[in-house]
Design an enzyme around this catalytic site. Sequence first.
Site, mmCIF file in Angstrom:
data_model
loop_
_atom_site.group_PDB
_atom_site.id
_atom_site.type_symbol
_atom_site.label_atom_id
_atom_site.label_comp_id
_atom_site.label_asym_id
_atom_site.label_seq_id
_atom_site.Cartn_x
_atom_site.Cartn_y
_atom_site.Cartn_z
ATOM 1 N N SER A 152 27.887 62.751 -26.088
ATOM 2 C CA SER A 152 27.596 61.381 -25.637
ATOM 3 C C SER A 152 28.817 60.690 -25.044
ATOM 4 O O SER A 152 29.950 60.884 -25.502
ATOM 5 C CB SER A 152 27.116 60.574 -26.847
ATOM 6 N N GLU A 154 29.489 57.830 -25.719
ATOM 7 C CA GLU A 154 30.053 57.025 -26.807
ATOM 8 C C GLU A 154 31.362 57.637 -27.322
ATOM 9 O O GLU A 154 32.144 56.965 -27.978
ATOM 10 C CB GLU A 154 29.054 56.898 -27.961
ATOM 11 N N TYR A 176 28.755 56.719 -35.200
ATOM 12 C CA TYR A 176 27.954 57.592 -34.332
ATOM 13 C C TYR A 176 28.859 58.330 -33.345
ATOM 14 O O TYR A 176 28.784 59.559 -33.200
ATOM 15 C CB TYR A 176 26.906 56.768 -33.572
HETATM 16 P P1 NDP Z 1 15.943 59.883 -30.046
HETATM 17 O O1 NDP Z 1 16.504 58.994 -31.102
HETATM 18 O O2 NDP Z 1 14.811 59.391 -29.202
HETATM 19 O O3 NDP Z 1 15.448 61.242 -30.744
HETATM 20 C C1 NDP Z 1 16.145 61.809 -31.823
HETATM 21 C C2 NDP Z 1 15.373 63.015 -32.328
HETATM 22 O O4 NDP Z 1 16.087 63.592 -33.434
HETATM 23 C C3 NDP Z 1 13.961 62.697 -32.850
HETATM 24 O O5 NDP Z 1 13.095 63.716 -32.446
HETATM 25 C C4 NDP Z 1 14.158 62.740 -34.359
HETATM 26 O O6 NDP Z 1 12.980 63.069 -35.069
HETATM 27 C C5 NDP Z 1 15.166 63.879 -34.478
HETATM 28 N N1 NDP Z 1 15.840 63.892 -35.777
HETATM 29 C C6 NDP Z 1 16.558 62.892 -36.337
HETATM 30 N N2 NDP Z 1 17.019 63.271 -37.524
HETATM 31 C C7 NDP Z 1 16.584 64.551 -37.747
HETATM 32 C C8 NDP Z 1 16.732 65.469 -38.814
HETATM 33 N N3 NDP Z 1 17.416 65.175 -39.921
HETATM 34 N N4 NDP Z 1 16.176 66.701 -38.680
HETATM 35 C C9 NDP Z 1 15.466 67.022 -37.575
HETATM 36 N N5 NDP Z 1 15.284 66.173 -36.535
HETATM 37 C C10 NDP Z 1 15.835 64.941 -36.627
HETATM 38 O O7 NDP Z 1 17.164 60.339 -29.137
HETATM 39 P P2 NDP Z 1 17.205 60.664 -27.551
HETATM 40 O O8 NDP Z 1 16.060 61.511 -27.198
HETATM 41 O O9 NDP Z 1 17.471 59.410 -26.806
HETATM 42 O O10 NDP Z 1 18.553 61.496 -27.461
HETATM 43 C C11 NDP Z 1 18.567 62.908 -27.662
HETATM 44 C C12 NDP Z 1 19.965 63.333 -28.089
HETATM 45 O O11 NDP Z 1 20.900 63.001 -27.074
HETATM 46 C C13 NDP Z 1 20.477 62.679 -29.369
HETATM 47 O O12 NDP Z 1 21.285 63.621 -30.027
HETATM 48 C C14 NDP Z 1 21.333 61.525 -28.858
HETATM 49 O O13 NDP Z 1 22.318 61.181 -29.815
HETATM 50 C C15 NDP Z 1 21.927 62.172 -27.612
HETATM 51 N N6 NDP Z 1 22.289 61.271 -26.537
HETATM 52 C C16 NDP Z 1 21.359 60.392 -26.048
HETATM 53 C C17 NDP Z 1 21.666 59.600 -24.972
HETATM 54 C C18 NDP Z 1 20.688 58.628 -24.421
HETATM 55 O O14 NDP Z 1 21.100 57.741 -23.657
HETATM 56 N N7 NDP Z 1 19.398 58.740 -24.733
HETATM 57 C C19 NDP Z 1 22.998 59.687 -24.317
HETATM 58 C C20 NDP Z 1 23.876 60.686 -24.904
HETATM 59 C C21 NDP Z 1 23.517 61.443 -25.960
HETATM 60 P P3 NDP Z 1 11.962 61.925 -35.641
HETATM 61 O O15 NDP Z 1 10.959 61.699 -34.534
HETATM 62 O O16 NDP Z 1 11.390 62.594 -36.840
HETATM 63 O O17 NDP Z 1 12.775 60.709 -35.946
HETATM 64 P P1 GDR Z 2 24.278 52.509 -26.789
HETATM 65 O O1 GDR Z 2 22.834 51.905 -26.409
HETATM 66 O O2 GDR Z 2 24.853 51.858 -27.984
HETATM 67 O O3 GDR Z 2 25.087 52.476 -25.533
HETATM 68 O O4 GDR Z 2 23.920 54.004 -27.203
HETATM 69 P P2 GDR Z 2 22.105 50.544 -26.728
HETATM 70 O O5 GDR Z 2 20.998 50.448 -25.748
HETATM 71 O O6 GDR Z 2 21.774 50.393 -28.168
HETATM 72 O O7 GDR Z 2 23.232 49.424 -26.400
HETATM 73 C C1 GDR Z 2 23.812 49.294 -25.110
HETATM 74 C C2 GDR Z 2 24.666 48.026 -25.073
HETATM 75 O O8 GDR Z 2 23.811 46.879 -25.117
HETATM 76 C C3 GDR Z 2 24.403 45.916 -25.982
HETATM 77 N N1 GDR Z 2 23.387 45.010 -26.511
HETATM 78 C C4 GDR Z 2 22.355 45.381 -27.280
HETATM 79 N N2 GDR Z 2 21.974 46.605 -27.733
HETATM 80 C C5 GDR Z 2 20.852 46.661 -28.500
HETATM 81 N N3 GDR Z 2 20.437 47.849 -28.924
HETATM 82 N N4 GDR Z 2 20.139 45.544 -28.821
HETATM 83 C C6 GDR Z 2 20.500 44.301 -28.396
HETATM 84 O O9 GDR Z 2 19.849 43.302 -28.690
HETATM 85 C C7 GDR Z 2 21.652 44.208 -27.574
HETATM 86 N N5 GDR Z 2 22.285 43.171 -26.968
HETATM 87 C C8 GDR Z 2 23.325 43.675 -26.324
HETATM 88 C C9 GDR Z 2 25.085 46.757 -27.058
HETATM 89 O O10 GDR Z 2 26.043 45.978 -27.775
HETATM 90 C C10 GDR Z 2 25.659 47.881 -26.219
HETATM 91 O O11 GDR Z 2 26.907 47.511 -25.711
HETATM 92 C C11 GDR Z 2 22.962 54.753 -26.488
HETATM 93 C C12 GDR Z 2 22.262 55.697 -27.488
HETATM 94 O O12 GDR Z 2 21.180 56.345 -26.836
HETATM 95 C C13 GDR Z 2 23.224 56.757 -27.987
HETATM 96 O O13 GDR Z 2 22.513 57.720 -28.781
HETATM 97 C C14 GDR Z 2 23.854 57.450 -26.781
HETATM 98 O O14 GDR Z 2 24.767 58.433 -27.191
HETATM 99 C C15 GDR Z 2 24.538 56.426 -25.888
HETATM 100 O O15 GDR Z 2 23.577 55.493 -25.452
HETATM 101 C C16 GDR Z 2 25.162 57.064 -24.637
#
Ligand code: NDP
Ligand code: GDR
Length: 349
Positions: A152, A154, A176
């Site tokens: 990520s 992050e 995280y």
């Molecule tokens: P989601 O939160 O939508 O999905 C997370 C998934 O992980 C769900 O299917 C969840 O299952 C599963 N999970 C959580 N805990 C466990 C566990 N203990 N055992 C098995 N499965 C588990 O995430 P995204 O699809 O958005 O992201 C996918 C991956 O990419 C994540 O690792 C995230 O951190 C990473 N990532 C995401 C980004 C983004 O912008 N979306 C950017 C960079 C990295 P359940 O449905 O049961 O909760």
């Molecule tokens: P992020 O995503 O922390 O970048 O992680 P998120 O959408 O939660 O926050 C993005 C930015 O928005 C600001 N913010 C708020 N965020 C949330 N959730 N709710 C609010 O009300 C709000 N107001 C302002 C936050 O402070 C932050 O700066 C996501 C996740 O998908 C991670 O798993 C992944 O790795 C990174 O993106 C890349």
Amino acid sequence: MHGRQQVRFTTHGRAQRAAPGTTSDWRALMPKALITGITGQDGSYLAEHLLAKGYDVVGVVRRTSHHSYERIEHLIPRVEIVAADLLDQHSLTIVIQEAQPDEIYNLAAQSFVPTSFTQPVLTGEFTALGVTRILEAVRLVCPRARFYQASSSEMFGKVQQTPQRETTPFYPRSPYGIAKLYGHWITVNYRESYGLYAVSGILFNHESPRRGMEFVTRKVTDAAARIKLGRATELRMGNLDAKRDWGFAGDYVDAMWRMLQAPTPQDYVVGTGESHSVEELVAVAFGHVGLDWRKHIVVDPKFYRPAEVDFLIADPARIKAELGWTPTLSFEQLVTMMVDADLRRLQAR
Ligand code: NDP
Ligand code: GDR
């Protein structure tokens, strides 16, 4: 790329186990992928992407008291569902041993940054040590599989260089981000120690109508639609000044797949190269439905984080040049598409 796949499936893949000339060897020739986190946003898009390419897809889900299959309902029964948990080594080893996949995508994680501050230990167990558990299983029972780790942006946190690229030093700002950094380096370590084909995609924020409601884009697009339909009047939010490089999740799963088709295992940064503030996000979403966001947004310190990541922007030059990946949706297209999808969903209820 296709040539390499042919070599690969003949050399390491299931074709070796198929009896030539039989009907069953047609399926045996199809590559097989195992996805952890298939019920999540990315898991659902990746499963669609791989099914369209002819893969057999095995999805790992954890046992819960009720199924969270909303995002993949339309893919069942084309996807085989198996049960395992990131916390449980034995379950992971068994599903990988039985599936013998050609490719493994580790997308499962505790992925919400604020929860990582309130549940830092659990986040470490899932998001950091969970990666080691899967890599151990791969090493022991399916070392020929190609492994993708969901790293990520992050990990860049308090950024040390702008824009961020593969060589930018890391400085995570949340439990995280720190857990992801561990997952990132353990993947590099297993590649270097054991010769696994293991790579990390350092993905910047990517969004879609399937994004979880707690993440800022979906929270905003859902609220804009609700307020437009007269079902809500205000939206309470945190830091409107934070800036992110937001892209479309459908594009990013294609980047994951491309990374596992490369001739040599390498980590890549994946993002659009454009950054926008949360305030711009709100303005585009509310503006799209003819609302003035200033009349509806209330800034609430409750949503501020103990430590913030202020400004992220990717330099995706390497993946563009080497793997031919490119994003297809602009920021405005992404946000308006999400607002329209939320409007349709709410109107259907
Ligand atoms: P989601 O939160 O939508 O999905 C997370 C998934 O992980 C769900 O299917 C969840 O299952 C599963 N999970 C959580 N805990 C466990 C566990 N203990 N055992 C098995 N499965 C588990 O995430 P995204 O699809 O958005 O992201 C996918 C991956 O990419 C994540 O690792 C995230 O951190 C990473 N990532 C995401 C980004 C983004 O912008 N979306 C950017 C960079 C990295 P359940 O449905 O049961 O909760
Ligand atoms: P992020 O995503 O922390 O970048 O992680 P998120 O959408 O939660 O926050 C993005 C930015 O928005 C600001 N913010 C708020 N965020 C949330 N959730 N709710 C609010 O009300 C709000 N107001 C302002 C936050 O402070 C932050 O700066 C996501 C996740 O998908 C991670 O798993 C992944 O790795 C990174 O993106 C890349």
